[in-house]
Structure formats: structure tokens, C-alpha cells
Design a protein around this motif. Structure first.
Motif, PDB file in Angstrom:
ATOM      1  N   ASN A 173       0.844  -1.193   0.000  1.00  0.00           N
ATOM      2  CA  ASN A 173       0.000   0.000   0.000  1.00  0.00           C
ATOM      3  C   ASN A 173       0.877   1.240   0.000  1.00  0.00           C
ATOM      4  OD1 ASN A 173      -1.861   1.993   0.352  1.00  0.00           O
ATOM      5  ND2 ASN A 173      -2.997   0.941   1.974  1.00  0.00           N
TER       6      ASN A 173
ATOM      7  N   ASN B 137      -4.262   8.412  -1.473  1.00  0.00           N
ATOM      8  CA  ASN B 137      -5.710   8.400  -1.396  1.00  0.00           C
ATOM      9  C   ASN B 137      -6.302   9.405  -2.371  1.00  0.00           C
ATOM     10  OD1 ASN B 137      -5.811   6.509   0.822  1.00  0.00           O
ATOM     11  ND2 ASN B 137      -4.979   8.166   2.084  1.00  0.00           N
TER      12      ASN B 137
ATOM     13  N   THR C 205      -3.340   2.796  -5.886  1.00  0.00           N
ATOM     14  CA  THR C 205      -3.437   2.420  -4.474  1.00  0.00           C
ATOM     15  C   THR C 205      -3.894   0.982  -4.293  1.00  0.00           C
ATOM     16  OG1 THR C 205      -5.747   3.072  -4.214  1.00  0.00           O
ATOM     17  CG2 THR C 205      -4.072   4.795  -3.931  1.00  0.00           C
TER      18      THR C 205
ATOM     19  N   ASN D  28      -0.216   4.258   0.259  1.00  0.00           N
ATOM     20  CA  ASN D  28      -0.848   5.318   1.049  1.00  0.00           C
ATOM     21  C   ASN D  28      -1.185   6.550   0.225  1.00  0.00           C
ATOM     22  OD1 ASN D  28      -0.689   3.878   3.536  1.00  0.00           O
ATOM     23  ND2 ASN D  28       1.497   4.365   3.600  1.00  0.00           N
TER      24      ASN D  28
END
Length: 621
Positions: free
Chosen positions: A486, A490, A504, A488
């Protein structure tokens, strides 16, 4: 060697129990891998389910890792004259009457385009040593097994007569978790001969009597009837071995020869001497064995007379180039495709022709293309190039009477031979723009552009949309889920550069869930959507992608990472997704994709960035 049912005789009566652990084996890759796709029971009608096949192969070969069995695998590349004729016959059979069940296993002569590439990808990934021989690999398999004093694993019954312990892949090998070993059956020639009272000479007679590749017209039927051998190959083999063991060589030969014509008598004697020499023979290690035992390195000298063989061994020269170079012929497609359309390999003819010209330094003009209808065309009289010339022009580095690769591949990348081909065949292409793509996407996108232009579209097609989405799923989405990486990121970032890291993990999970049904195929669904006319362009693209990769490897330019097929193309996914959008307009198809991926915005943005590169590149062509 083709002795009907003798493999069954060995399996039932002659195999000894064997447990492989902490040891070394040589594997005849040509025969061992050929049936693995069929064994996997994966669909093949729409092309290779590459990612699933790679998973199957990893699981299969994990048993060797668990048992600490060191594997050396040898593949053959080119075909002998006899095999060329067999291939030609198979092609003829395919066109004139080969039938296959839509829901059945793949026939022996229909294999997915990327099948062979994928098992080599998995071997590289797992660190399993293998080498590719320029022609037949049997002698090198035996030479390596003799040098390492280890058994040979194969489907090929000829290895049973090599003198090295032979492990047939039928019954299949099985890993035992309790013992940590691979359970199998092993055939030892000396034990077999002692058990059955056979000498080397008598065994050679048995082979000549039963090998259908020696006497194709089977002139021994009168002899078989005279000594009252039973019908059925399995029983006949066993009874023949018993009869031979009970008679002297002189009596055996006299009984056989009196039933033959003078011509067949001479041939029998000649072939029996050849087989006698073959049984338990000592083979000399060649370049393939040296490559495996010398840390997978091969030195190509200046003006090296073995430059071609060494190019094959070091994987610079692709499988299909071997026969092309030596016999000036190139066979067409072997896949399920539209029989009323051009051979699916024909779309890639200019890629093939350019490779041929580089290998021969533009000094030959007699390359023939044998399509899947057995029609022969001289490739030098045919071209699909967008230029007015009949072929890609000769690069400046190809000086007359000079072998381009004769000194090896050091410095070849400086000639930019792959870029030269792209600029010649796709005039106006912006390669700097292509190089903004992720490295593993460049050849996929270039192949898509080439494919679309050859189809006279010069824009993204429904097929291209589906293929590109397969790459995104296998090359970005599923690997990110597997590694749980991941980043991170968004929200809905505006992707300025085409970067996988901007996709993502959450969006990958979402896209994977939404698109999962396209990776699955039921029998009823297969029957409903199967259409050879719709399949045909996808076969054309698969060949195109493979030929682009073959040429890139030959040119050794370094700007384009070889395609990892099992992270690029799933035939079922591509075809099913295409089928779901095929009735939409071009804009409607793209709108449908945007709607499907709207809840996975970073995946959609990455996908649309690839589409944009394709479209803008084709706009300038």
C-alpha cells in the motif's frame, strides 16, 4: 523413436520405486513441458490463461525445491527434416479435418501462443537452470546426465535406452510431505536387460522390429504372425521380448530376414547396427552442457563460427528463428482462428522479415512463409509496411559481406536496430513518448500500436481496450494485492507521469473484485461466446507481441524490458471483456470501462494514461 505401448510395458512391469531427495536430475524440457498446459486443465480456446498457468507451474516445480532436487532442464529449438515433415502434416491435418471439442482438452497440435514463453519465465523466476539447444537436445541431455551421474526425466522413451536411469513422467511425479521426497518410478536399463535375458544386440533387434519411425510401412507382420505374437501392442511387445530372449541371434535374424524383400533386408541390417550403437552410448558434452556447468555463460569470439548456436543458448535468438535461418522457411499460426481469414501470423510478417534480414545481413531473398493452409509465399515479395518500400530498409551498420552478430552482441545495442525498425515501419512514431511508460508496458503498447495500424485502424479498437486492461490487471492490480504494497495514496490524483506507484492498494482490491468474473469461464458460457472470427484478431495480436519481443531480444537494445507474459495477458479475461463491450461504439466502449472502474480511480487513471499514449502516438502516424 516411436514404439507403440512400450512406455506402458515399462510403467506396468519395469519401474522400480524411487524417492528423489537431495540429488540432481536432468529434465528433457521439450517433452516434459509439452503436456503441462493440458494437465493444468485451463481453458485454451481464447488464448493462454497466462497468470493461472504460471501459478500452476510454480506449484508443480515447488516439489523439486522442497525435496532439494537440483534440476537442469534442456529444451530443443529447431526441427530435423523428419520433424519438419511431421509439422507440415499436422498443419495439413488441422486445415483439412482436425476437429476439437469446444469444451474438451486442447489437441496435441493446438497450444496457446505464450505457453513456452511462460514456462521459461517461471523457471527464471524460481532460479531453475535451463538451456536451449539449437537443434535436438537428446544428446546433450544424455551427455549432461552422464557427466553428473544422475537420472533423466522425460516423456521420451528413447531415453530408456541411453544407459542412464530414466524416470518417465507417467505416472506423474508425486511429492510426499512425510518423507520430503518426490515419489516416482525409475527404469534402469541394465536391470531390465538382466531380468528379461536380453543382450545389447537382441535389444537392438527388438527396437528395429517395433520402432515405427524406422520402418514406416511395417514389413514385419508376416514374421509376427509366424512366431504367433498376440494382437495389441502392449501384449505384442511383452511376447516379442520373451521370444527374442529364448532364441539365438542367428536364429532370430534368419527368421526375420526370410520374410523381407532384399531392400528391406539391407535396411534392417543397417538400422540394427545404428540402434546397437545408440544403446548405452557415450555422448560428448557440447555448448549447451558447458553453458549450464559454467555458470550460464558462453563466450562468443570474434568471427565465431558458432555465433548462431551461442546466440540461441544465450537466449538472444528466438525459437522461431532457428528454422527460419537454417531452412529459409517460417511456419504460420497453429492456433484456433478464423480459417477464412489470413493466417494470424501474417500480420507480423514485416517483423519476421526484418529479423531474417538482420540474421542473414540482407544477403538472402528466399524466405518462404508456409501458412496454415499449406500455401507457400516468398516473404520478400510481400509486405504490410506503411512505407512505399517492399521492406524495412537496410540499417547502415549492415555492411556487405559482414555477419552482424558474428562477434557476439557486445555493442549491438548501440546500433539501435529495434528503434530503426519502429521508425521505418511506423513513420512519425514518437519513441520519447513511448519511453515515458513503465518499462514493462512499452513493448505491450508498441505491439498494440503496430497491431492497430496493421489492421488499418490507426486508433484504439475494442480489442486493444481489452488487451490493455488485461495488462493493468495482471501487471499492476493483482501483483499489488499479492504483495500487499500500500503506497498510502488516497483520493483521485491527477497522474502527471505514468507511474504504477500511484495506484493504491484499496483501488486494486476494488478493481479486482469488480473484474473477477471476467477471469472465470463456465462450459455453457464458453459455448455461447465462442466465435473463431472474433478470436482471430486476438491471435494476431498475441503473435505480434511475441514477434516484437523476439526482435527486441535479437537487437539487444536495452530500452525495452521483455514482456512478462504471465503479468500481461489472460486470454479468457481479454476475450470475455471484449465480448461485453463489442456492441458499443468506440466512445461507448471507453465510457463503459470508465463506469466499471469509477470506484477505483487510481486504477482508472493509470489505465487512461496508457490509452492516451496509444491514441496520441497513433494520431501522429
Amino acid at each position: 523413436m516411436r514404439i507403440r505401448a512400450f512406455c506402458k510395458n515399462i510403467e506396468v512391469n519395469e519401474l522400480e520405486v524411487c524417492n528423489l531427495k537431495n540429488c540432481t536430475v536432468v529434465i528433457d524440457g521439450q517433452n516434459y513441458f509439452y503436456r503441462l498446459y493440458q494437465d493444468s486443465k485451463l481453458p485454451y480456446q481464447f488464448g493462454c490463461e497466462s497468470n493461472k498457468y504460471a501459478d500452476y507451474l510454480r506449484d508443480h516445480f515447488s516439489m523439486f525445491k522442497k525435496a532439494n532436487v537440483k534440476c537442469y532442464i534442456l529444451f530443443k529449438f529447431g526441427n530435423t527434416d523428419r520433424e519438419k515433415k511431421a509439422k507440415f502434416k499436422e498443419t495439413e491435418t488441422y486445415i483439412t479435418g482436425l476437429t476439437y471439442e469446444v469444451n474438451g482438452p486442447p489437441p496435441n497440435d493446438i497450444t496457446p501462443v505464450f505457453m513456452k514463453c511462460i514456462y521459461r519465465e517461471v523457471l527464471d523466476e524460481m532460479g531453475i537452470d535451463y538451456v536451449i539447444c539449437e537443434f535436438e537436445s537428446k544428446k546433450q541431455c544424455i551427455a549432461l546426465a552422464q557427466k553428473l551421474k544422475c537420472p533423466i526425466i522425460s516423456f521420451d522413451i528413447e531415453f530408456a535406452f541411453s544407459g542412464r536411469p530414466y524416470i518417465p513422467y507417467a505416472p506423474p511425479l508425486h511429492y510426499n510431505d512425510t518423507t520430503g521426497s518426490i515419489e516416482c518410478g525409475i527404469f534402469i536399463l541394465d536391470h531390465f536387460m538382466r531380468k528379461n535375458g536380453l543382450t545389447r544386440e537382441i535389444l537392438s533387434i527388438f527396437v528395429v522390429l517395433t520402432d515405427e519411425l524406422i520402418f514406416t510401412d511395417l514389413p514385419f507382420q508376416s514374421f509376427f504372425e509366424e512366431v504367433r505374437l498376440p494382437l495389441g501392442f502392449f501384449k505384442r511387445n511383452a511376447a516379442l521380448l520373451r521370444w527374442l530372449s529364448r532364441n539365438t541371434v542367428e536364429n532370430i535374424k534368419s527368421r526375420i530376414i526370410r520374410n523381407l524383400t532384399p531392400e528391406d533386408q539391407n535396411m534392417f541390417s543397417e538400422e540394427q547396427v545404428k540402434i546397437f550403437d545408440l544403446i548405452g552410448r557415450i555422448e560428448t558434452p557440447g555448448e549447451p552442457v558447458n553453458y549450464l556447468l559454467n555458470g550460464k555463460s558462453t563466450l562468443i569470439e570474434n568471427n565465431d563460427p558458432q555465433w548462431f548456436e551461442k546466440g540461441v543458448i544465450t537466449k538472444k535468438i528466438a525459437l522461431v528463428y532457428v528454422n527460419m535461418y537454417h531452412s529459409n522457411s517460417f511456419y504460420g499460426s497453429w492456433c484456433i482462428e478464423d480459417p477464412n481469414a489470413d493466417d494470424a501470423l501474417f500480420l507480423s510478417i514485416d517483423i519476421i522479415k526484418y529479423a531474417y534480414n538482420l540474421l542473414t545481413n540482407y544477403q538472402r531473398n528466399n524466405l518462404q512463409f508456409k501458412n496454415n493452409k499449406n500455401e507457400v509465399q516468398n516473404i520478400n515479395n510481400v509486405s504490410l509496411t506503411m512505407t512505399s518500400t517492399s521492406s524495412v530498409q537496410k540499417p547502415p551498420c549492415c555492411e556487405e559481406n559482414n555477419i552482424l552478430f558474428g562477434n557476439g552482441w557486445d555493442g549491438i545495442k548501440d546500433f539501435k536496430l529495434f528503434d530503426f525498425f519502429l521508425k521505418e515501419s511506423l513513420p512519425g512514431i514518437n519513441l520519447d513518448y513511448i519511453k515515458t511508460l513503465p518499462e514493462d508496458a512499452r513493448l505491450v503498447v508498441l505491439s498494440l500500436i503496430y497491431f492497430c495500424c496493421r489492421k488499418k485502424e490507426n486508433t484504439m479498437t475494442h480489442e486493444a481496450y481489452s488487451i490493455l486492461l488485461s495488462y493493468v490487471m495482471l501487471g499492476v492490480v493483482l501483483p499489488k494485492i499479492d504483495t500487499n504494497n500500500n503506497n498510502n495514496i488516497n483520493g483521485k490524483p491527477n497522474i502527471v507521469k505514468i507511474d504504477k506507484d500511484l495506484v493504491t492498494l484499496n483501488d486494486c482490491d476494488t478493481a479486482s473484485t469488480i473484474l473477477a468474473p471476467f477471469f472465470e469461464l463456465t462450459y455453457s458460457e464458453l459455448e455461447n461466446i465462442f466465435d473463431k472470427k472474433l478470436i482471430h484478431p486476438f491471435v494476431e495480436f498475441q503473435h505480434c507481441l511475441e514477434q516484437m519481443n523476439n526482435l527486441n531480444r535479437l537487437c539487444d537494445q536495452g530500452d525495452y524490458q521483455p514482456t512478462i507474459y504471465h503479468k500481461t495477458y489472460n486470454g479468457t479475461f481479454v476475450y470475455k471483456f471484449f465480448y461485453s463491450i463489442k456492441n458499443e461504439s468506440r466512445d461507448g466502449a471507453l465510457h463503459a470501462i470508465k463506469k466499471i472502474l469509477t470506484s477505483a480511480p487510481t486504477v482508472l487513471n493509470f489505465y487512461m494514461s496508457l490509452v492516451k499514449v496509444c491514441e496520441q502516438t497513433m494520431t501522429n502516424l
